[in-house]
Design a protein around this motif. Structure first.
Motif, PDB file in Angstrom:
ATOM      1  N   GLU A  44       0.818  -1.204   0.000  1.00 25.74           N
ATOM      2  CA  GLU A  44       0.000   0.000   0.000  1.00 25.74           C
ATOM      3  C   GLU A  44       0.857   1.261   0.000  1.00 25.74           C
ATOM      4  O   GLU A  44       0.600   2.211  -0.723  1.00 25.74           O
ATOM      5  N   HIS A  45       1.905   1.247   0.802  1.00 26.73           N
ATOM      6  CA  HIS A  45       2.694   2.472   0.980  1.00 26.73           C
ATOM      7  C   HIS A  45       4.093   2.403   0.371  1.00 26.73           C
ATOM      8  O   HIS A  45       4.878   3.320   0.539  1.00 26.73           O
ATOM      9  N   GLY A  46       4.443   1.326  -0.291  1.00 27.11           N
ATOM     10  CA  GLY A  46       5.798   1.189  -0.848  1.00 27.11           C
ATOM     11  C   GLY A  46       6.780   0.830   0.255  1.00 27.11           C
ATOM     12  O   GLY A  46       6.448   0.082   1.182  1.00 27.11           O
ATOM     13  N   ILE A  47       8.000   1.422   0.194  1.00 31.08           N
ATOM     14  CA  ILE A  47       8.993   1.116   1.231  1.00 31.08           C
ATOM     15  C   ILE A  47       8.621   1.886   2.496  1.00 31.08           C
ATOM     16  O   ILE A  47       8.448   3.104   2.453  1.00 31.08           O
ATOM     17  N   ILE A  48       8.534   1.175   3.609  1.00 31.74           N
ATOM     18  CA  ILE A  48       8.230   1.872   4.870  1.00 31.74           C
ATOM     19  C   ILE A  48       9.285   1.526   5.921  1.00 31.74           C
ATOM     20  O   ILE A  48       9.962   0.512   5.811  1.00 31.74           O
ATOM     21  N   VAL A  49       9.392   2.394   6.907  1.00 30.56           N
ATOM     22  CA  VAL A  49      10.322   2.133   8.003  1.00 30.56           C
ATOM     23  C   VAL A  49       9.488   1.650   9.179  1.00 30.56           C
ATOM     24  O   VAL A  49       8.678   2.402   9.734  1.00 30.56           O
ATOM     25  N   ALA A  50       9.660   0.362   9.538  1.00 31.32           N
ATOM     26  CA  ALA A  50       8.839  -0.217  10.601  1.00 31.32           C
ATOM     27  C   ALA A  50       9.180   0.439  11.940  1.00 31.32           C
ATOM     28  O   ALA A  50      10.355   0.588  12.283  1.00 31.32           O
ATOM     29  N   GLY A  51       8.147   0.861  12.656  1.00 29.05           N
ATOM     30  CA  GLY A  51       8.341   1.422  14.002  1.00 29.05           C
ATOM     31  C   GLY A  51       8.681   2.903  14.028  1.00 29.05           C
ATOM     32  O   GLY A  51       8.900   3.453  15.108  1.00 29.05           O
ATOM     33  N   LEU A  52       8.727   3.549  12.855  1.00 28.10           N
ATOM     34  CA  LEU A  52       9.062   4.987  12.839  1.00 28.10           C
ATOM     35  C   LEU A  52       7.888   5.793  13.402  1.00 28.10           C
ATOM     36  O   LEU A  52       6.737   5.558  13.045  1.00 28.10           O
ATOM     37  N   ARG A  53       8.205   6.740  14.291  1.00 28.39           N
ATOM     38  CA  ARG A  53       7.156   7.540  14.919  1.00 28.39           C
ATOM     39  C   ARG A  53       6.599   8.550  13.922  1.00 28.39           C
ATOM     40  O   ARG A  53       7.348   9.197  13.197  1.00 28.39           O
ATOM     41  N   ARG A  54       5.285   8.631  13.872  1.00 33.42           N
ATOM     42  CA  ARG A  54       4.630   9.597  12.986  1.00 33.42           C
ATOM     43  C   ARG A  54       3.756  10.462  13.887  1.00 33.42           C
ATOM     44  O   ARG A  54       2.860   9.947  14.546  1.00 33.42           O
TER      45      ARG A  54
END
Ligand SMILES: Nc1ncnc2c1ncn2[C@@H]1O[C@H](COP(=O)(O)OP(=O)(O)OP(=O)(O)O)[C@@H](O)[C@H]1O
Length: 457
Positions: free
Chosen positions: A178-188
């Motif tokens: 859905e979102h392409g490459i993501i950084v797991a656990g990154l705070r948003r």
């Protein structure tokens, strides 16, 4: 489950490339000559740093003067606001559900951080971007509702850290349909004003790894990515839909030559890592440039975290702006022409832009697209692996006739590089096959969920 799908209306966009030349610093003014000539707002010349060349050299075309053309060229007197004026329409696409990437590229001390972050009197592109995003949202007179969130990460020595977490651990990259490459656990973090993002930016910058080097008193030793996401909920006659735009603002660490920096120990190792990931980025730019000129070429995104993070910005769903920063000093000639060479190649890069529209639908299409892409990558990697194996097996016999010691050195170095490259390729292949397996299972899951009769049917 809401999913972000690609509608049929995809547009091809060309990477926008701008060059920004900073003024000479006080130190440079004492010892260096200004060799950048901004011809007009699209053309720039780098003059020959060797002033001893005479008329004969010039007419025989032995000068090292080089000319380049770009979408925009900014002279040393230009401010960050001047640069921003030309990219603002692109940046504001984020409010309409588009992905946008802006990155500064150049050697150490050339002005990347100044361009992206800026100063109090000359705010940089990060600050100007989120101010105009909030202005645009405020001006919007539709009944749409907006939600803005922000994340800030750095890649230091090939490890990803969350700059919005006090003591962030190591974060990993994941591929998401859905979102392409993501950084797991990154705070948003959800934000309601430009001032809040500025506060987070300042906190993040205070945690960023910087060092004083020979080339720059506050040299960034990490690549930093500030990401702003705008979710726009539209209420229409037929229910609601969500547009999701993402703006990635990237301040890269600067490439440097070990011989010029006088670095040693950790600083030298940092420099080598910075150079390695920038080389990976340069290789991707090269391959993408070739791909658009000559057809398919393998793009080695997997060679560094930086290139994996920038993958969408370089070839996927994103409108992308590259700001190549250069110093006008004659002793930077080599760096300047190198930066401009890659900026020139980047002009060939094309991306495929579409609005991210969330509908109440399933993920099947996203997964299918991702599996197709991964399968393409797997077969390209298999081919490269076979080529490398072939090269390894033929080299010793081909060169057996040559008995010289130097040949042995060259061979052992080449073999070492080749083996390393094979290991990297094998790792990438393994990783891809694992991801592919996971996606297939997920797809089967979804298929059976769809096949199951819905409650109430
Ligand atoms: N447009 C500009 N006007 C005035 N000063 C500038 C400008 N651009 C850069 N500088 C100055 O040049 C120096 C180096 O700039 P900066 O730190 O932005 O370089 P960098 O490319 O980010 O370097 P590194 O890769 O080492 O982090 C700083 O002192 C900065 O203030």
């Amino acid at each position: 489950m809401p999913s972000i799908r690609a509608p049929a209306s995809r547009q091809t966009a060309t990477l926008q490339v701008a060059v920004k030349c900073r003024p000479l610093t006080d130190n440079e003014r004492r010892r260096s000559r200004h060799i950048i000539q901004v011809i007009d707002d699209k053309n720039v010349a780098v003059l020959d740093p060797d002033i001893s060349k005479g008329y004969l050299d010039l007419i025989q075309n032995r000068t090292k003067e080089k000319r380049y053309s770009f979408d925009h060229v900014y002279a040393p007197g230009c401010s960050n606001t001047d640069v921003y004026k030309n990219i603002s329409p692109t940046v504001l696409g984020v409010v309409q559900g588009l992905n946008v990437t802006v990155f500064a590229y150049g050697s150490t001390g050339s002005g990347k951080t100044y361009t992206m972050v800026g100063s109090r009197n000359d705010p940089g592109l990060m600050v100007l971007s989120f101010r105009t995003i909030f202005d645009q949202i405020k001006k919007d007179d539709s009944s749409d509702t907006f939600e803005v969130s922000c994340s800030y990460l750095e890649v230091y020595n090939e490890v990803i850290y969350d700059l919005l977490e006090k003591s962030s651990g190591h974060l990993e990259l994941r591929e998401d349909p859905e979102h392409g490459i993501i950084v797991a656990g990154l705070r948003r973090i959800k934000v309601h004003s430009a001032d809040k993002i500025l506060e987070l930016l300042n906190i993040g910058n205070s945690r960023r790894k910087t060092e004083s080097t020979e080339a720059n008193a506050t040299s960034s030793r990490s690549h930093a990515v500030l990401e702003i996401t705008v979710r726009r909920k539209q209420k229409g006659k037929y229910g609601s839909q969500v547009l999701r735009g993402k703006l990635a603002l990237v301040d890269l660490a600067g490439s440097e030559r070990a011989t010029e920096t006088n670095n040693f120990g950790q600083k030298l190792r940092d420099g080598a890592n910075i150079n390695r990931s920038l080389l990976a980025l340069a290789n991707c730019i090269n391959a993408l440039g070739k791909q658009n000129k000559k057809g398919l070429a393998y793009v080695p995104y997997r060679n560094s975290k930086l290139t994996r993070i920038l993958k969408d910005g370089l070839s996927g769903n994103s409108r992308t702006v590259m700001i190549a920063t250069i110093s006008p000093a004659d002793d930077q000639y080599h760096h300047t022409t190198n930066t401009l060479k890659y900026a020139d190649r980047a002009k060939e890069i094309k991306t495929h832009v579409h609005k991210n529209i969330g509908t109440i639908d399933n993920h099947v299409e996203d997964y299918q697209r991702m599996i197709e892409n991964l399968q393409g990558e797997v077969s390209q990697l298999k081919k490269e692996l076979a080529d490398k194996e072939h090269q390894l097996s033929v080299k010793p016999t081909e060169k057996a006739a040559d008995n010289e010691l130097s040949w042995l050195n060259v061979l052992s170095q080449e073999t070492g590089e080749n083996v390393q490259e094979r290991i990297n390729l094998q790792k990438a292949l393994f990783e891809l096959e694992e991801t592919n397996k996971r996606n297939r299972m997920e797809l089967q899951h979804l298929d059976s969920a769809i096949a199951r009769p819905q409650v109430g049917e």
